[in-house]
Design a protein around this motif. Structure first.
Motif, PDB file in Angstrom:
ATOM      1  N   GLY A  27      42.047  42.406  54.100  1.00 39.89           N
ATOM      2  CA  GLY A  27      40.751  42.040  53.536  1.00 39.89           C
ATOM      3  C   GLY A  27      40.503  40.552  53.641  1.00 39.89           C
ATOM      4  N   ALA A  28      39.294  40.133  53.252  1.00 38.89           N
ATOM      5  CA  ALA A  28      38.933  38.714  53.313  1.00 38.89           C
ATOM      6  C   ALA A  28      39.662  37.896  52.256  1.00 38.89           C
ATOM      7  CB  ALA A  28      37.421  38.544  53.160  1.00 38.89           C
ATOM      8  N   LYS A  29      40.080  38.523  51.174  1.00 41.07           N
ATOM      9  CA  LYS A  29      40.832  37.815  50.135  1.00 41.07           C
ATOM     10  C   LYS A  29      42.317  38.067  50.346  1.00 41.07           C
ATOM     11  CE  LYS A  29      37.355  38.081  46.487  1.00 41.07           C
ATOM     12  NZ  LYS A  29      37.106  38.529  45.113  1.00 41.07           N
ATOM     13  N   ASP A  30      43.104  36.993  50.489  1.00 38.97           N
ATOM     14  CA  ASP A  30      44.543  37.199  50.652  1.00 38.97           C
ATOM     15  C   ASP A  30      45.303  37.029  49.344  1.00 38.97           C
ATOM     16  OD1 ASP A  30      44.554  34.457  50.392  1.00 38.97           O
ATOM     17  OD2 ASP A  30      45.367  34.056  52.375  1.00 38.97           O
ATOM     18  N   SER A  31      44.598  36.616  48.280  1.00 46.74           N
ATOM     19  CA  SER A  31      45.214  36.501  46.956  1.00 46.74           C
ATOM     20  C   SER A  31      44.316  37.196  45.938  1.00 46.74           C
ATOM     21  CB  SER A  31      45.376  35.034  46.557  1.00 46.74           C
ATOM     22  OG  SER A  31      46.232  34.369  47.454  1.00 46.74           O
ATOM     23  N   PHE A  32      44.927  38.032  45.101  1.00 42.97           N
ATOM     24  CA  PHE A  32      44.162  38.744  44.085  1.00 42.97           C
ATOM     25  C   PHE A  32      45.107  39.215  42.987  1.00 42.97           C
ATOM     26  CE2 PHE A  32      45.279  41.590  47.534  1.00 42.97           C
ATOM     27  CZ  PHE A  32      45.763  42.737  46.924  1.00 42.97           C
ATOM     28  N   SER A  33      44.532  39.540  41.845  1.00 40.76           N
ATOM     29  CA  SER A  33      45.339  40.041  40.732  1.00 40.76           C
ATOM     30  C   SER A  33      44.453  40.871  39.813  1.00 40.76           C
ATOM     31  CB  SER A  33      45.965  38.879  39.950  1.00 40.76           C
ATOM     32  OG  SER A  33      44.967  38.053  39.393  1.00 40.76           O
ATOM     33  N   GLY A  34      45.100  41.683  38.997  1.00 41.08           N
ATOM     34  CA  GLY A  34      44.392  42.501  38.026  1.00 41.08           C
ATOM     35  C   GLY A  34      45.294  43.591  37.510  1.00 41.08           C
ATOM     36  N   PRO A  35      44.814  44.329  36.514  1.00 45.16           N
ATOM     37  CA  PRO A  35      45.596  45.443  35.977  1.00 45.16           C
ATOM     38  C   PRO A  35      45.657  46.591  36.991  1.00 45.16           C
ATOM     39  CG  PRO A  35      43.441  45.377  34.937  1.00 45.16           C
ATOM     40  CD  PRO A  35      43.542  44.159  35.807  1.00 45.16           C
ATOM     41  N   ALA A  36      46.800  47.259  37.032  1.00 44.02           N
ATOM     42  CA  ALA A  36      47.017  48.338  38.000  1.00 44.02           C
ATOM     43  C   ALA A  36      46.345  49.630  37.578  1.00 44.02           C
ATOM     44  CB  ALA A  36      48.508  48.593  38.181  1.00 44.02           C
ATOM     45  N   ARG A  37      45.743  50.278  38.559  1.00 45.73           N
ATOM     46  CA  ARG A  37      45.420  51.705  38.517  1.00 45.73           C
ATOM     47  C   ARG A  37      46.261  52.284  39.647  1.00 45.73           C
ATOM     48  NH1 ARG A  37      40.379  53.682  36.891  1.00 45.73           N
ATOM     49  NH2 ARG A  37      41.483  55.677  36.972  1.00 45.73           N
ATOM     50  N   THR A  38      46.669  53.519  39.537  1.00 41.89           N
ATOM     51  CA  THR A  38      47.564  54.077  40.547  1.00 41.89           C
ATOM     52  C   THR A  38      47.079  55.433  41.053  1.00 41.89           C
ATOM     53  OG1 THR A  38      48.975  55.161  38.908  1.00 41.89           O
ATOM     54  CG2 THR A  38      49.572  52.899  39.541  1.00 41.89           C
ATOM     55  N   VAL A  39      47.351  55.661  42.329  1.00 46.54           N
ATOM     56  CA  VAL A  39      47.092  56.951  42.970  1.00 46.54           C
ATOM     57  C   VAL A  39      48.306  57.280  43.828  1.00 46.54           C
ATOM     58  CG1 VAL A  39      45.741  58.146  44.750  1.00 46.54           C
ATOM     59  CG2 VAL A  39      44.574  56.770  43.037  1.00 46.54           C
ATOM     60  N   ARG A  40      48.780  58.507  43.726  1.00 45.26           N
ATOM     61  CA  ARG A  40      49.807  59.009  44.643  1.00 45.26           C
ATOM     62  C   ARG A  40      49.140  60.084  45.499  1.00 45.26           C
ATOM     63  NH1 ARG A  40      53.740  60.787  41.312  1.00 45.26           N
ATOM     64  NH2 ARG A  40      54.929  58.860  41.481  1.00 45.26           N
ATOM     65  N   CYS A  41      49.168  59.881  46.796  1.00 41.65           N
ATOM     66  CA  CYS A  41      48.578  60.851  47.717  1.00 41.65           C
ATOM     67  C   CYS A  41      49.313  60.738  49.041  1.00 41.65           C
ATOM     68  CB  CYS A  41      47.079  60.604  47.905  1.00 41.65           C
ATOM     69  SG  CYS A  41      46.666  58.947  48.475  1.00 41.65           S
ATOM     70  N   TYR A  42      49.213  61.753  49.865  1.00 44.11           N
ATOM     71  CA  TYR A  42      49.897  61.729  51.150  1.00 44.11           C
ATOM     72  C   TYR A  42      48.916  62.189  52.218  1.00 44.11           C
ATOM     73  CZ  TYR A  42      53.347  62.447  54.798  1.00 44.11           C
ATOM     74  OH  TYR A  42      54.035  62.381  55.986  1.00 44.11           O
ATOM     75  N   GLN A  43      48.517  61.278  53.077  1.00 44.16           N
ATOM     76  CA  GLN A  43      47.611  61.562  54.175  1.00 44.16           C
ATOM     77  C   GLN A  43      46.312  62.239  53.715  1.00 44.16           C
ATOM     78  OE1 GLN A  43      49.712  63.407  57.451  1.00 44.16           O
ATOM     79  NE2 GLN A  43      51.233  61.776  57.516  1.00 44.16           N
ATOM     80  N   ASP A  44      45.867  61.909  52.500  1.00 42.22           N
ATOM     81  CA  ASP A  44      44.641  62.461  51.922  1.00 42.22           C
ATOM     82  C   ASP A  44      44.035  61.370  51.040  1.00 42.22           C
ATOM     83  OD1 ASP A  44      42.780  63.746  50.156  1.00 42.22           O
ATOM     84  OD2 ASP A  44      43.742  65.667  50.594  1.00 42.22           O
ATOM     85  N   ASN A  45      42.837  60.906  51.392  1.00 40.81           N
ATOM     86  CA  ASN A  45      42.278  59.787  50.646  1.00 40.81           C
ATOM     87  C   ASN A  45      41.173  60.150  49.669  1.00 40.81           C
ATOM     88  OD1 ASN A  45      40.036  60.204  52.270  1.00 40.81           O
ATOM     89  ND2 ASN A  45      40.089  58.190  53.222  1.00 40.81           N
ATOM     90  N   ALA A  46      40.916  61.422  49.414  1.00 46.38           N
ATOM     91  CA  ALA A  46      39.802  61.816  48.544  1.00 46.38           C
ATOM     92  C   ALA A  46      39.963  61.272  47.125  1.00 46.38           C
ATOM     93  CB  ALA A  46      39.659  63.341  48.525  1.00 46.38           C
ATOM     94  N   LEU A  47      41.151  61.302  46.570  1.00 45.55           N
ATOM     95  CA  LEU A  47      41.373  60.806  45.217  1.00 45.55           C
ATOM     96  C   LEU A  47      41.223  59.288  45.158  1.00 45.55           C
ATOM     97  CD1 LEU A  47      42.002  61.575  42.314  1.00 45.55           C
ATOM     98  CD2 LEU A  47      44.433  61.532  42.886  1.00 45.55           C
ATOM     99  N   ALA A  48      41.696  58.601  46.177  1.00 48.54           N
ATOM    100  CA  ALA A  48      41.512  57.146  46.237  1.00 48.54           C
ATOM    101  C   ALA A  48      40.034  56.807  46.332  1.00 48.54           C
ATOM    102  CB  ALA A  48      42.268  56.562  47.424  1.00 48.54           C
ATOM    103  N   LYS A  49      39.289  57.531  47.152  1.00 46.39           N
ATOM    104  CA  LYS A  49      37.852  57.284  47.296  1.00 46.39           C
ATOM    105  C   LYS A  49      37.126  57.508  45.985  1.00 46.39           C
ATOM    106  CE  LYS A  49      33.720  58.713  49.809  1.00 46.39           C
ATOM    107  NZ  LYS A  49      33.177  59.602  50.842  1.00 46.39           N
ATOM    108  N   SER A  50      37.417  58.600  45.291  1.00 51.93           N
ATOM    109  CA  SER A  50      36.718  58.865  44.023  1.00 51.93           C
ATOM    110  C   SER A  50      37.068  57.817  42.964  1.00 51.93           C
ATOM    111  CB  SER A  50      37.015  60.280  43.518  1.00 51.93           C
ATOM    112  OG  SER A  50      38.366  60.423  43.160  1.00 51.93           O
TER     113      SER A  50
END
Length: 155
Positions: A27-50
């Motif tokens: 991405g355009a920003k090489d430094s960032f921080s914040g509280p974590a949200r997590t997704v575990r998925c395998y070769q499926d991005n629908a949950l990440a997208k939502s």
């Protein structure tokens, strides 16, 4: 983020864990921080997208794709959702696509590689679970700090 991860480690090492993977910056920003949200998925991005479609107040989404680079878990359209919803960044234990477009977006993106192949969209996966990536434990809500040196997370 104003302090480097190396300086942060020197100050607070016992309170932190380092994700020991060779992430690239996409991405355009090489430094960032914040509280974590997590997704575990395998070769499926629908949950990440939502998840990235929801408003965020500067959170960092950690996506555990099992280290697979066989399909991309994020491309330009999903990254645009993240930008428009106020996400600080995304860390992907997997691949992205649309590198050129991602490089101009105001979002921090770390991933293992790029691959033009799109992922499945069945929605399989888990949201807001504790992840183990690169020797580090990432709990939802823990602060994440990322810069060109790597990614550290509060224990």
């Amino acid at each position: 983020m104003t302090v480097s991860t190396a300086d942060l480690w020197d100050e607070r090492g016992p309170e932190l864990e380092s994700i020991a993977l060779n992430f690239g910056d996409f991405g355009a920003k090489d430094s960032f921080s914040g509280p974590a949200r997590t997704v575990r998925c395998y070769q499926d991005n629908a949950l990440a997208k939502s998840t990235l479609s929801q408003p965020s107040d500067g959170a960092v989404l950690i996506i555990d794709g099992g280290g697979s680079i066989a399909t991309a878990l994020m491309g330009d359209m999903i990254a645009e959702l993240a930008v428009s919803n106020g996400w600080a960044g995304v860390v992907i234990n997997g691949a992205v696509r649309d590198r050129v477009a991602l490089s101009s977006m105001g979002l921090g993106i770390k991933a293992l590689a790029s691959n033009p192949r799109k992922s499945a969209k069945t929605g399989e996966g888990e949201l807001d679970v504790t992840l183990e990536i690169g020797g580090a434990t990432i709990r939802p809500g823990a602060m994440v700090f990322a810069d060109p040196d790597g990614v550290v997370v509060e224990k």
